[in-house]
Design a protein around this motif. Structure first.
Motif, short mmCIF file in Angstrom:
data_model
loop_
_atom_site.label_atom_id
_atom_site.label_comp_id
_atom_site.label_asym_id
_atom_site.label_seq_id
_atom_site.Cartn_x
_atom_site.Cartn_y
_atom_site.Cartn_z
N LEU A 119 0.85 -1.19 0.00
CA LEU A 119 0.00 0.00 0.00
C LEU A 119 0.88 1.24 0.00
CD1 LEU A 119 -2.87 1.27 0.30
CD2 LEU A 119 -2.47 1.25 2.77
N GLN A 120 0.62 2.15 -0.93
CA GLN A 120 1.32 3.43 -0.98
C GLN A 120 0.34 4.55 -0.66
OE1 GLN A 120 3.16 4.36 -4.74
NE2 GLN A 120 3.61 6.47 -4.16
N VAL A 121 0.62 5.30 0.39
CA VAL A 121 -0.23 6.42 0.80
C VAL A 121 0.38 7.69 0.24
CG1 VAL A 121 -1.23 7.67 2.73
CG2 VAL A 121 -0.88 5.19 2.91
N LEU A 122 -0.39 8.42 -0.56
CA LEU A 122 0.12 9.59 -1.26
C LEU A 122 -0.62 10.85 -0.84
CD1 LEU A 122 1.77 11.00 -3.51
CD2 LEU A 122 -0.01 10.27 -5.13
N ALA A 123 0.13 11.83 -0.34
CA ALA A 123 -0.43 13.15 -0.04
C ALA A 123 0.13 14.14 -1.05
CB ALA A 123 -0.06 13.58 1.37
N VAL A 124 -0.74 14.95 -1.63
CA VAL A 124 -0.32 15.97 -2.59
C VAL A 124 -0.54 17.34 -1.96
CG1 VAL A 124 -0.57 16.85 -4.92
CG2 VAL A 124 -1.01 14.43 -4.47
N LEU A 125 0.53 18.07 -1.79
CA LEU A 125 0.48 19.37 -1.12
C LEU A 125 0.55 20.49 -2.15
CD1 LEU A 125 2.98 18.60 1.77
CD2 LEU A 125 0.52 18.18 1.68
N ALA A 160 -2.80 2.55 8.68
CA ALA A 160 -2.90 1.32 7.88
C ALA A 160 -2.08 0.19 8.49
CB ALA A 160 -2.45 1.59 6.44
N ARG A 161 -0.89 0.51 8.98
CA ARG A 161 -0.04 -0.52 9.60
C ARG A 161 -0.69 -1.07 10.86
NH1 ARG A 161 3.97 3.54 8.66
NH2 ARG A 161 5.13 3.11 6.73
N ARG A 162 -1.31 -0.20 11.63
CA ARG A 162 -1.98 -0.68 12.84
C ARG A 162 -3.15 -1.59 12.50
NH1 ARG A 162 -0.70 4.55 15.26
NH2 ARG A 162 -2.63 5.44 14.45
N ALA A 163 -3.85 -1.26 11.42
CA ALA A 163 -5.01 -2.07 11.04
C ALA A 163 -4.60 -3.43 10.51
CB ALA A 163 -5.84 -1.32 9.99
N VAL A 164 -3.53 -3.46 9.71
CA VAL A 164 -3.04 -4.73 9.13
C VAL A 164 -1.53 -4.77 9.31
CG1 VAL A 164 -2.98 -6.21 7.08
CG2 VAL A 164 -4.91 -4.65 7.43
N PRO A 165 -1.03 -5.27 10.44
CA PRO A 165 0.40 -5.20 10.75
C PRO A 165 1.30 -5.85 9.71
CG PRO A 165 -0.86 -5.78 12.70
CD PRO A 165 -1.81 -5.83 11.55
N GLU A 166 0.81 -6.89 9.03
CA GLU A 166 1.66 -7.57 8.05
C GLU A 166 1.72 -6.86 6.70
OE1 GLU A 166 -2.46 -9.53 7.74
OE2 GLU A 166 -1.18 -8.59 9.27
N LEU A 167 0.94 -5.80 6.53
CA LEU A 167 0.89 -5.08 5.26
C LEU A 167 2.14 -4.22 5.08
CD1 LEU A 167 -0.99 -4.50 2.81
CD2 LEU A 167 -1.85 -2.53 4.09
N VAL A 168 2.72 -4.24 3.88
CA VAL A 168 3.84 -3.37 3.54
C VAL A 168 3.27 -2.02 3.14
CG1 VAL A 168 5.79 -3.00 2.00
CG2 VAL A 168 5.27 -5.31 2.82
N VAL A 169 3.60 -0.97 3.90
CA VAL A 169 3.01 0.36 3.69
C VAL A 169 4.12 1.39 3.53
CG1 VAL A 169 1.41 2.10 4.57
CG2 VAL A 169 1.06 -0.31 5.16
N SER A 170 3.98 2.26 2.54
CA SER A 170 4.91 3.36 2.35
C SER A 170 4.14 4.67 2.28
CB SER A 170 5.74 3.18 1.07
OG SER A 170 4.89 3.18 -0.07
N ALA A 171 4.81 5.77 2.60
CA ALA A 171 4.20 7.11 2.57
C ALA A 171 4.95 7.96 1.56
CB ALA A 171 4.23 7.75 3.95
N ASP A 172 4.23 8.71 0.77
CA ASP A 172 4.83 9.55 -0.27
C ASP A 172 4.16 10.92 -0.22
OD1 ASP A 172 6.19 10.52 -2.44
OD2 ASP A 172 5.12 9.34 -3.93
N VAL A 173 4.96 11.97 -0.27
CA VAL A 173 4.45 13.34 -0.28
C VAL A 173 4.96 14.04 -1.53
CG1 VAL A 173 4.38 15.57 0.90
CG2 VAL A 173 4.39 13.44 2.23
N ARG A 174 4.05 14.61 -2.29
CA ARG A 174 4.43 15.36 -3.50
C ARG A 174 3.77 16.72 -3.47
NH1 ARG A 174 3.98 10.76 -8.34
NH2 ARG A 174 4.73 9.00 -7.07
N ARG A 175 4.33 17.63 -4.23
CA ARG A 175 3.75 18.97 -4.37
C ARG A 175 3.31 19.19 -5.81
NH1 ARG A 175 4.12 22.56 -0.25
NH2 ARG A 175 5.46 21.98 1.50
N GLY A 176 2.24 19.95 -5.97
CA GLY A 176 1.77 20.26 -7.30
C GLY A 176 0.29 19.96 -7.47
N ASP A 177 -0.10 19.72 -8.70
CA ASP A 177 -1.49 19.47 -9.03
C ASP A 177 -1.89 18.07 -8.58
OD1 ASP A 177 -3.38 18.18 -11.42
OD2 ASP A 177 -4.00 20.17 -10.73
N PRO A 178 -2.95 17.94 -7.77
CA PRO A 178 -3.30 16.61 -7.23
C PRO A 178 -3.71 15.62 -8.30
CG PRO A 178 -4.97 18.24 -6.67
CD PRO A 178 -3.81 19.00 -7.21
#
Length: 278
Positions: A34-40, A58-76
């Motif tokens: 799972l990749q969590v993406l925030a666009v600022l 997400a990790r707390r809900a499903v501990p075995e899930l591989v989760v990454s966080a990504d932050v980008r700027r610009g047009d969503p």
């Protein structure tokens, strides 16, 4: 968990939180990261903790899930579309706030669903589905509709639920026939009309997929009426409604009027599936 990720867009809104919860379960079911993406905003100050906080949930809900966080700027829209090029699935909320929410379905959700090269799920509604709630797919006989049917069969198979295949027909001799989006026309409750040519079409569209997914129970529905009110009514007790997007001039993907209206009014998550790449 390897392979292309499930990407979910976040902006701190309740709608985005529901999208993250839905995407977390879906990524685990598919055994994908799972990749969590925030666009600022491109300029100004905004919280950079949106993605990391949502990823931690997400990790707390499903501990075995591989989760990454990504932050980008610009047009969503462009950021989400870019992330979707390498994704198995894009997930967005139906409405947001701030940068995303100020573009009203949200406009971002509709634009992403129409143009993404991978399937997109717009998470709508707050009802928790019951174990037997089906996947519903609208069938129109187009190439994009065929892709939507395949997606719907796979979703029903993963979740172990029935599939409701809906092919809406109209009597072309009826003087009332006209707009496909007539909100005042209630869908007919009639189902299973074997003497209609549409019944043969529906059977042909489903035959190959039923062979590929033999464990999926399929209910064929052929109501007379309009597609939008029919699919919206079915969404009341569905876990997912699946529709296709279309291709113009071999490049541009568009979401037809039926798909747009279903996205605005459905009471459950809606998957928009693009046609296969040529």
């Amino acid at each position: 968990m390897t392979g292309r990720p499930v990407v979910v867009g976040v902006d701190g809104s309740p709608g985005a939180a529901r999208a993250v919860a839905w995407a977390t379960v879906e990524a685990a079911r598919r055994r994908r990261p799972l990749q969590v993406l925030a666009v600022l905003p491109a300029h100004g100050v905004s919280s950079v903790f949106l993605a990391s906080d949502a990823a931690e949930e997400a990790r707390r809900a499903v501990p075995e899930l591989v989760v990454s966080a990504d932050v980008r700027r610009g047009d969503p829209v462009e950021a989400l579309l870019d992330a979707g090029r390498d994704a198995e699935l894009l997930v967005v909320g139906s409405r947001g706030r701030g940068t995303i929410g100020s573009l009203v379905l949200g406009t971002v959700s509709a634009a992403v669903a129409a143009r993404a090269t991978c399937p997109t799920v717009v998470v709508r509604g707050t009802r928790v589905p019951s174990p037997d709630d089906p996947v519903v797919v609208g069938i129109d006989g187009t190439p994009s509709g065929e892709a939507a049917v395949g997606y719907a069969f796979a979703a029903a198979d993963r979740e172990g639920v029935p599939l409701v295949a809906v092919h809406v027909w109209q009597d072309l001799q009826d003087p009332e026939w006209g707009s496909m989006l007539d909100d005042d026309v209630s869908p007919s409750a009639a189902e299973g009309m074997p003497d209609l040519p549409e019944a043969e079409l529906l059977g042909e569209r489903l035959a190959g997929w039923s062979s590929k997914f033999p464990d999926v129970e399929v209910l064929r529905v052929l109501p007379e009426g309009r597609p939008v009110p029919t699919l919206v009514a079915r969404s009341d007790d569905a876990r997912l409604v699946v529709v296709g997007s279309h291709r113009r001039q071999g490049l541009e993907r568009v979401l037809g009027s039926v798909g747009q209206s279903v996205l605005r009014r459905a009471q459950c998550p809606v998957a928009v599936v693009p046609p296969p790449a040529s």
